[in-house]
Design an enzyme around this catalytic site. Structure first.
Site, PDB file in Angstrom:
ATOM      1  N   GLU A 134      10.093   1.961  10.257  1.00  0.00           N
ATOM      2  CA  GLU A 134      11.127   2.956   9.914  1.00  0.00           C
ATOM      3  C   GLU A 134      10.457   4.307  10.055  1.00  0.00           C
ATOM      4  OE1 GLU A 134      14.222   2.503   9.167  1.00  0.00           O
ATOM      5  OE2 GLU A 134      14.326   0.373   8.699  1.00  0.00           O
TER       6      GLU A 134
ATOM      7  N   GLU B 245      10.763  16.768  14.000  1.00  0.00           N
ATOM      8  CA  GLU B 245      11.126  16.567  12.603  1.00  0.00           C
ATOM      9  C   GLU B 245      10.338  17.560  11.735  1.00  0.00           C
ATOM     10  OE1 GLU B 245       9.850  12.922  10.590  1.00  0.00           O
ATOM     11  OE2 GLU B 245      11.950  12.730  10.023  1.00  0.00           O
TER      12      GLU B 245
ATOM     13  N   LYS C  64       0.890  -1.173   0.000  1.00  0.00           N
ATOM     14  CA  LYS C  64       0.000   0.000   0.000  1.00  0.00           C
ATOM     15  C   LYS C  64       0.921   1.214   0.000  1.00  0.00           C
ATOM     16  CE  LYS C  64      -1.663   3.093   1.884  1.00  0.00           C
ATOM     17  NZ  LYS C  64      -1.423   4.491   1.459  1.00  0.00           N
TER      18      LYS C  64
ATOM     19  N   CYS D  12      14.242  11.321   5.901  1.00  0.00           N
ATOM     20  CA  CYS D  12      14.117  11.033   7.338  1.00  0.00           C
ATOM     21  C   CYS D  12      15.470  11.046   8.030  1.00  0.00           C
ATOM     22  CB  CYS D  12      13.420   9.706   7.532  1.00  0.00           C
ATOM     23  SG  CYS D  12      14.052   8.459   6.437  1.00  0.00           S
TER      24      CYS D  12
END
Ligand code: NAD
Length: 465
Positions: free
Chosen positions: A246, A372, A171, A280
């Site tokens: 992750e 982040e 997905k 990331c």
């Protein structure tokens, strides 16, 4: 560019979705629709999981060398379609063409090639005293991927899963489904048997959630935000199902006093600005000794100013608003803007562009130093001595990556060994597609890439003699 399919790739064919809802894909540089893909539902996910379960026994029993040959054929199909991959990533993510070619297409091709070799060479059997230990596939994998490196995130999961003998339902992110459809075509062209790989496009809270919750899935492998990852981990835990996560990062680029400052700053700025900051593992906090801090600020501001719109837009309007919000927050909390800012770049009339931005006088507890941002925003933080630098480097909930610079590697390695993080580049060391990648702390669970990435898709059985 890849032309959108109006269907799902399930059990070796493109078939219509059960529902009629569609997702419109938008070009972030031109703010124009470029295609539509079906928004899958729980029923589409169920059909895909059933196909993957049916295909599992045969695929799991296929000799590793045969699986390796098919992954090799997939690699060759990706190579043949490299220009189309790059053009598609440029169209739906906004990546500048040279970066799309070299990184968005080039890296997953290299990773796929590495798994063609590993699938053939991996020891799926070992002797321990009077036992033989077999490394067997975990089963059906539900893979959920983000948009920031659309093909890389897919290949990072699908190639090792296939190498291990697992079957997969993917997905992909709703912003970048065209790259995923192109990948499904390449899998088909490579001759991978029906049901071994299946693709369901759709929204995260609908198709993604249905996949994570499906009882026919043995392992959920997720890459994306920590918020969603936490929920997926909880769902998997309740079902006693394996999970690999992750998640986000807030990596530190530590420039020790003995380092070549100009080089460390130049590489550090390029690292944060590439992919418009949507990486990331980006080193979004630059840590500089107080004696060299002003010089570093000047160098970083000058380097960022040179980028302009060459870095490309961010992926969508929501992400742009989020990044600009963080820049405003940085100013509010007292950080000093030395390049960029929250306004749209002057030369850009349309597109979700954010100026390459550098903040000085950032303190470790500020929001922009803790959370982040996922945009082209760098924070320079001052440290007094090495212990102070280590405290700051380790002082977030994340631990995905980082960098250390020093006059010699040994000094940098000694510091890197004290960092709570999964991957560290020493004096500008280059990306290695075989090195394990993944997080300490809240950056995740599990590893991708190389033999460590393959091990995530295997479980052990021991026979005693
Ligand atoms: P996201 O978590 O919103 O989406 C990631 C994927 O999860 C998408 O496919 C999405 O559709 C799906 N999803 C969303 N809600 C879901 C739900 N309730 N159940 C199941 N699936 C769901 O993240 P994003 O905005 O696409 O990506 C940005 C984030 O991903 C950043 O925080 C970034 O750090 C992180 N990221 C991490 C890595 C890594 O390797 N550690 C790599 C890329 C991105």
């Amino acid at each position: 560019m890849h032309k959108a399919h109006n269907g799902m790739y399930i059990d070796g064919t493109w078939r219509p979705a059960v529902g009629t809802e569609m997702i419109t894909v938008v070009d972030p540089a031109g703010e124009r629709p470029i295609g539509q893909v079906p928004a899958g539902t729980a029923e589409d996910i169920d059909a895909a999981v059933r196909a993957a379960r049916t295909a599992l026994p045969r695929w799991a029993a296929t000799p590793p060398a045969e699986r390796a040959a098919l992954i090799g054929a997939l690699h060759d199909r990706l190579v043949a379609r490299k220009d189309e991959i790059a053009a598609t990533v440029t169209a739906e993510l906004g990546a500048p063409p040279p970066f799309a070619q070299a990184v968005h297409a080039g890296v997953p091709i290299a990773v796929c090639g590495s798994y063609a070799e590993l699938a053939a060479a991996h020891p799926f059997e070992e002797k321990v005293g009077n036992s033989t230990v077999y490394l067997e596939p975990v089963g059906v994998v539900g893979a959920i991927t983000p948009w920031n490196y659309p093909l890389h995130q897919i290949v990072n999961k699908v190639a090792p899963a296939l190498a291990a003998g697992c079957t997969v339902v993917l997905k992909p992110a709703e912003d970048t489904p065209l790259t995923a459809q192109l990948f499904a075509e390449a899998v088909h062209e490579a001759g991978v048997p029906a049901g071994v790989f299946n693709l369901v496009t759709g929204l995260g809270p609908v198709a993604g959630q249905a996949l994570a919750e499906h009882e026919g899935v043995d392992l959920v492998s997720f890459t994306g935000s920590t918020a969603v990852g936490r929920r997926i981990g909880a769902t998997a835990g309740a079902a006693v199902k394996r999970v690999a996560l992750e998640l986000g990062g807030k990596s530190a680029n530590v420039i020790l006093p003995s380092a070549d400052l100009a080089k460390a700053v130049a590489v550090g700025v390029a690292n944060v600005m590439s992919n418009s900051g949507q990486t990331c593992s980006a080193w979004t906090r630059m840590l500089v000794h107080t004696d060299r801090y002003d010089e570093a600020v000047e160098l970083a501001a000058a380097a960022a100013a040179k980028y302009g719109p060459r870095i490309g837009p961010v992926v969508n309007a929501k992400q742009r608003a989020r990044v600009r919000g963080y820049i405003e927050k940085g100013v509010e909390e007292g950080a000093r803007l030395v390049a960029g800012g929250p306004e749209a770049p002057k030369e850009q009339e349309q597109g979700y562009f954010v100026q390459p931005t550098v903040f000085a006088d950032v303190t470790p507890e500020m929001t922009i130093a803790q959370e982040e941002i996922f945009g082209p925003v760098l924070s320079l933080i001052r440290y007094e001595d090495e212990d102070d630098a280590l405290r700051i480097a380790n002082g977030t909930v994340y631990g995905l990556a980082g960098a250390v610079w020093a006059a010699d590697d040994a000094e940098a390695v000694a510091f890197a060994r004290r960092m709570d993080t999964g991957q560290v580049d020493i004096n500008g060391g280059s990306f290695n597609p075989l090195a394990p990648f993944g997080g300490y702390k809240q950056s995740g669970v599990g590893r991708e890439l190389g033999a460590h990435g393959l091990a995530e898709y295997l479980q052990t059985k021991s026979l005693q003699f």
